[in-house]
Design a protein around this motif. Sequence first.
Motif, PDB file in Angstrom:
ATOM      1  N   VAL A  81     -26.691  -3.002  33.954  1.00 47.76           N
ATOM      2  CA  VAL A  81     -28.352  -3.579  34.095  1.00 47.76           C
ATOM      3  C   VAL A  81     -28.627  -3.785  32.831  1.00 47.76           C
ATOM      4  N   MET A  82     -29.046  -5.773  32.697  1.00 44.58           N
ATOM      5  CA  MET A  82     -29.190  -6.380  31.160  1.00 44.58           C
ATOM      6  C   MET A  82     -31.198  -5.570  31.625  1.00 44.58           C
ATOM      7  N   ILE A  83     -30.946  -5.202  29.721  1.00 42.15           N
ATOM      8  CA  ILE A  83     -32.739  -4.816  29.424  1.00 42.15           C
ATOM      9  C   ILE A  83     -33.062  -6.176  28.529  1.00 42.15           C
ATOM     10  N   VAL A  84     -32.295  -6.974  28.733  1.00 40.92           N
ATOM     11  CA  VAL A  84     -32.823  -6.830  27.398  1.00 40.92           C
ATOM     12  C   VAL A  84     -33.895  -8.586  27.556  1.00 40.92           C
ATOM     13  N   ASP A  85     -34.942  -8.945  26.672  1.00 43.51           N
ATOM     14  CA  ASP A  85     -36.212  -9.999  26.630  1.00 43.51           C
ATOM     15  C   ASP A  85     -35.477 -11.499  27.028  1.00 43.51           C
ATOM     16  N   ASP A  86     -34.212 -11.653  27.186  1.00 46.56           N
ATOM     17  CA  ASP A  86     -33.981 -13.487  27.217  1.00 46.56           C
ATOM     18  C   ASP A  86     -33.921 -13.167  29.064  1.00 46.56           C
ATOM     19  N   PRO A  87     -34.509 -14.177  29.181  1.00 45.66           N
ATOM     20  CA  PRO A  87     -35.355 -14.004  31.259  1.00 45.66           C
ATOM     21  C   PRO A  87     -33.677 -14.781  31.476  1.00 45.66           C
ATOM     22  N   LEU A  88     -33.465 -15.254  30.927  1.00 46.78           N
ATOM     23  CA  LEU A  88     -31.731 -15.830  31.854  1.00 46.78           C
ATOM     24  C   LEU A  88     -30.838 -15.075  32.264  1.00 46.78           C
ATOM     25  N   VAL A  89     -31.250 -13.892  31.263  1.00 46.96           N
ATOM     26  CA  VAL A  89     -30.187 -12.188  32.115  1.00 46.96           C
ATOM     27  C   VAL A  89     -31.076 -10.938  32.661  1.00 46.96           C
ATOM     28  N   LYS A  90     -32.262 -11.141  31.983  1.00 46.61           N
ATOM     29  CA  LYS A  90     -32.561  -9.726  31.908  1.00 46.61           C
ATOM     30  C   LYS A  90     -32.664  -9.485  33.250  1.00 46.61           C
ATOM     31  N   LYS A 110     -29.949  -0.850  21.838  1.00 43.42           N
ATOM     32  CA  LYS A 110     -29.709  -0.382  23.414  1.00 43.42           C
ATOM     33  C   LYS A 110     -30.456  -2.159  24.549  1.00 43.42           C
ATOM     34  N   ILE A 111     -29.234  -2.747  25.399  1.00 35.34           N
ATOM     35  CA  ILE A 111     -29.086  -3.553  25.777  1.00 35.34           C
ATOM     36  C   ILE A 111     -28.789  -3.262  27.529  1.00 35.34           C
ATOM     37  N   ILE A 112     -28.167  -2.675  28.137  1.00 41.57           N
ATOM     38  CA  ILE A 112     -27.504  -2.553  28.473  1.00 41.57           C
ATOM     39  C   ILE A 112     -28.215  -0.622  29.572  1.00 41.57           C
ATOM     40  N   ASP A 113     -28.340  -0.374  30.317  1.00 46.57           N
ATOM     41  CA  ASP A 113     -29.135   0.543  31.336  1.00 46.57           C
ATOM     42  C   ASP A 113     -27.633   0.928  32.199  1.00 46.57           C
ATOM     43  N   VAL A 114     -27.041   1.931  32.227  1.00 46.67           N
ATOM     44  CA  VAL A 114     -27.143   2.710  33.193  1.00 46.67           C
ATOM     45  C   VAL A 114     -27.584   3.579  33.835  1.00 46.67           C
ATOM     46  N   PRO A 115     -27.684   4.094  35.000  1.00 47.99           N
ATOM     47  CA  PRO A 115     -28.003   4.655  35.755  1.00 47.99           C
ATOM     48  C   PRO A 115     -27.442   6.243  35.210  1.00 47.99           C
ATOM     49  N   GLY A 116     -28.424   7.413  34.862  1.00 46.02           N
ATOM     50  CA  GLY A 116     -28.082   8.482  34.485  1.00 46.02           C
ATOM     51  C   GLY A 116     -27.964   8.343  32.762  1.00 46.02           C
ATOM     52  N   ARG A 157     -16.717  -8.991  26.357  1.00 50.16           N
ATOM     53  CA  ARG A 157     -17.857  -8.999  27.301  1.00 50.16           C
ATOM     54  C   ARG A 157     -18.770  -9.922  26.544  1.00 50.16           C
ATOM     55  N   PRO A 158     -18.819 -11.363  26.732  1.00 48.84           N
ATOM     56  CA  PRO A 158     -19.683 -11.643  26.612  1.00 48.84           C
ATOM     57  C   PRO A 158     -21.319 -11.669  25.801  1.00 48.84           C
ATOM     58  N   GLU A 159     -22.083 -10.614  27.012  1.00 51.54           N
ATOM     59  CA  GLU A 159     -22.895 -10.111  27.911  1.00 51.54           C
ATOM     60  C   GLU A 159     -23.303  -9.379  26.247  1.00 51.54           C
ATOM     61  N   THR A 160     -22.897  -8.765  25.860  1.00 50.84           N
ATOM     62  CA  THR A 160     -23.663  -8.266  25.121  1.00 50.84           C
ATOM     63  C   THR A 160     -23.757  -8.933  23.379  1.00 50.84           C
ATOM     64  N   ILE A 161     -23.623 -10.347  23.377  1.00 51.71           N
ATOM     65  CA  ILE A 161     -23.986 -11.078  22.197  1.00 51.71           C
ATOM     66  C   ILE A 161     -25.465 -10.597  21.775  1.00 51.71           C
ATOM     67  N   TYR A 162     -26.391 -10.027  22.507  1.00 51.38           N
ATOM     68  CA  TYR A 162     -27.545 -10.046  22.121  1.00 51.38           C
ATOM     69  C   TYR A 162     -27.219  -8.484  21.713  1.00 51.38           C
ATOM     70  N   GLY A 163     -26.128  -7.383  21.564  1.00 52.29           N
ATOM     71  CA  GLY A 163     -26.692  -6.136  20.918  1.00 52.29           C
ATOM     72  C   GLY A 163     -25.462  -6.220  19.221  1.00 52.29           C
ATOM     73  N   VAL A 164     -25.089  -7.089  18.649  1.00 51.79           N
ATOM     74  CA  VAL A 164     -24.580  -7.077  18.202  1.00 51.79           C
ATOM     75  C   VAL A 164     -25.512  -6.848  16.742  1.00 51.79           C
TER      76      VAL A 164
END
Length: 971
Positions: A412-421, A367-373, A238-245
């Motif tokens: 859904v990604m909720i990080v500040d990086d415009p590449l993936v936000k 917290k870097i990922i939003d899941v509904p609910g 899950r390389p997308e989780t690098i933002y929450g290391v």
Amino acid sequence: MNEREFLEWLRSIEAKWQARWRENRVFEANPEPGKPKYFITVPYPYSNAPLHIGHGRTYTIGDIIARYKRLKGYNVLYPMAFHITGTPVLAVSEMIARGDERVVNMYKSYIRYYVSDEGKVNEILESFKNPLNLAVFFAERIQSDFDALGYSIDWRRKFHTGEPIYNKFVTWQYHKLNEKGLITIGDHIVTYCLLHKQPEGEDDIQDADVNPVEILEYTAVKFLDPEWKVYLAAATLRPETIYGVTNLWVNPNAKYLEISFGDEVLIVSEKAYVKLVHQHPEKEIRVLREIPGKGLVGRRVVSPLGKEVIVLPAEFVDPDNATGVVYSEPSDAPYDYVALQELKANKNVLREYGLNPEIIDSITPIKIIDVPGLSDHHAKIIVEKIGIKSQIDERLEEVSKEVYREQYYNGVMIVDDPLVKGLTVKEAREVIRKRLIDSNQAFIFYELNRKAKCRSGGEIIVAKIRGQWFLNYGVKAFKERVKKYIEEELVVIPEKYRKAFLDTVDWLDKRPCARKRGIGTPLPWSPDWIIESLSDSTIYMAFYTIVHKIREYGIKPESLTPELFDYVFLGIGDPVDVSSKTSVPLKVLEEMRSEFMYWYPVDHRHTSIPHISNHLSFYIFHHVVIFPREHWPRMITLNETVIREGAKMSKSKGNVIPLRDIARLYSADLFRLYISWAAGLDSVLDWREKEVAIVIDSLKRFVELAENAVGAECRDNAGDDAASRWFMDKFHQLISDASSNIEHMEIREYVQNAFFNVLSLIDKYRDIVGDRYLCSIKQVLRDWITVVNPVIPHVTEEINELMGGKGFLSKGSWPTSREARYPEITTAIDNALALQEDIREILGLVKGVPGKIYIIVAPEWKREIAVKTLDGIQLREIMDYMRSRYGLKGREVEIAEVYNYFKKQPNEKVKLISSSTEFNTYMYMAQYYSRKFNVDVEVLWEDDARAKRIPKSEKALPLKPSIYVELIHQR
């Protein structure tokens, strides 16, 4: 007979009929022009050990279908052969030769299934040092086990895959695949055996048939240690989780290595080093120094995003999984969250590594990922909900999958990086992976989805092989043709597995098709390579059509040239010229061609679900590539696996039932009946001895019923009463349902209807009429034994002989379906039996001793209201009609009650039965009710009951009479 005596009797008649079938060559199939044919195959078994009941499920279902199709008038070919190629047989033989104690003892126990003399056991074991002896020994025993189960196989067409004649057939196949551009050579990622130093396919890996081995693609992210000037390679799916290391994890008890990796220096586990060497043969990789895991704890490293994090200890880190280094993202990874909480609860353990325990307090999830609910951290929510406290809790594996699955589809990604936000997790994963690899901040690390060993015990890893021969399933034109065929023409049952075929075709690409070691056919243009065992087992069904002719005419392997197979299978070439070149007489050549043309294509392939991702998909692919469209497979049916008493069968648990034990401890027909009925095709079958005992009892009742019916003396007019007519219609309806079930490959439902439901019907019928029931059974017995013959062929042959039947029931004709002859009576009796349950329920509620039961039947006018209501006529119109037709003015409330009842609970059966038939049926059943409940029963019309002032008389409705229980005295 008691149970033991009954089983002994079953086994004796099974041996009797198997001998008769064999002596009369009943199941040998030859072309009969003008007669429809049915060519059904199941996978030929791998003959390196005895088979068990899991295999028996697949082969039995195949045989049931073959027998059914014969009874339906088809000329059925059901052949069998034996698979011995590849490394499994060789691996066992080598382990026996080197005296491997575990394997020697295991194979002695296998031989003892068939041989009791201990001296002979040792002699046979010694012969197994020649792998061919081992394969032939078990092939012969498997054949006898199949015979003992009553399989209707044409054994003339038997062969094994190590025979020179089969090698020639495989050689031809590979020439065709090469001509079509499907064979390539190059570098590729494969499953690889460290012991044998070669690629290994599914057939060569332990348990890969039931627990598939898959290659996973990790992203190994580089974390820089600026002081040591090295990278710790942390692998993730899950390389997308690098933002929450928040930190890195290492196993403090593992050994790590500092290695040169091209121009860089990495730190990975010792196991990971071995894998990297095999995955990057183009790189120079050397060990620079060893580092104990605890020596890494406390190091400060920098992530590709520039964030400094600390290396901490964690027991859950497996040094044999990927790089042995894991980055921690505790917001979305349950393992990381639990390890972090555990360390915080025992932070003094950090003193062992020279660290200040307080450093752990500053590490919190991000917290870097939003899941509904979900407002809190996903990992925290699920861990606390389930109550997991330890990082070695086995439940973590499943909850991790649950979190990852939920986030993959809904996160859904909720990080500040415009590449993936704002991107979905699915989208962000690919974006970040690409960026990390393109910027040399990560590299691909291949790993297996589970730990695996080859048949000889060698460790399986993922490796890149150079100069390897491949089958290239990625050729776009062929891939699209196969997908279109699966989508539009191939019959797949159960239907839900069609998607699995399509998914397999999508991901199939290059697959190693040859290796340097094993039993098999040399690759024609590079004979130091041996074609691997799955790759030589894709179109062998075609060989069944001609192998008996090859043997009959003594055709030598050298005569089986590619030109001969071209003519026989494809119609290519001049037969006179082929005959001249091969010395095979023209007549024989034409016979072989005719056999193939008559039997092909394969009408039906039945196997187990784990084969979808390999054998079955290759089977479709190779047919599409080599043969014309009219010879492509028509249907594939599948069944799930078998477990025992809720647990997976395994030799270590001692819960495997070998097929050999079926004929010794149970019986063939008992096994066939249970294994076909205990679960649907798409369900795992759980073999349970309690259920087997119930089936024994049912089979015993069936035999006793048949014997008693055959011996019954009956009058010509036997079976003219209402219950007998009901029985006949219900019986033929069950037979019709069973016929539809098996035609649609609903095997469990077929057995349920044809056998168990008919037994239940007979029980009800006997309950109503008493001993007279046997005469009706006698009338339907031949149809009944014919319909269940595919499942219990031995017992039904015996009953057929008892009835005076000539020849073999197995070669008889399926009964024709019969329309219901007495629909009104049948519906009325059904309703009367349902009424019995209503009476039982009411008697359970009354507080007193019943003296009499009144069944009060609704008058004709109420039935007319019901019919008009069902026909959609409005209440006002019905009331007007009832007032004028029946003079019911003043009884509008009663009319409305009937109308409202049938409006809310419509029952079309009301239209099938007249009021007089309903009344007469209850009168007919009154004596039965009285006997069942030990109470007098009186049936009255509603008007008569009202006249007698019987309570609730006015509540009677069509097909729902009012029931009143008159009490002798209160309890």
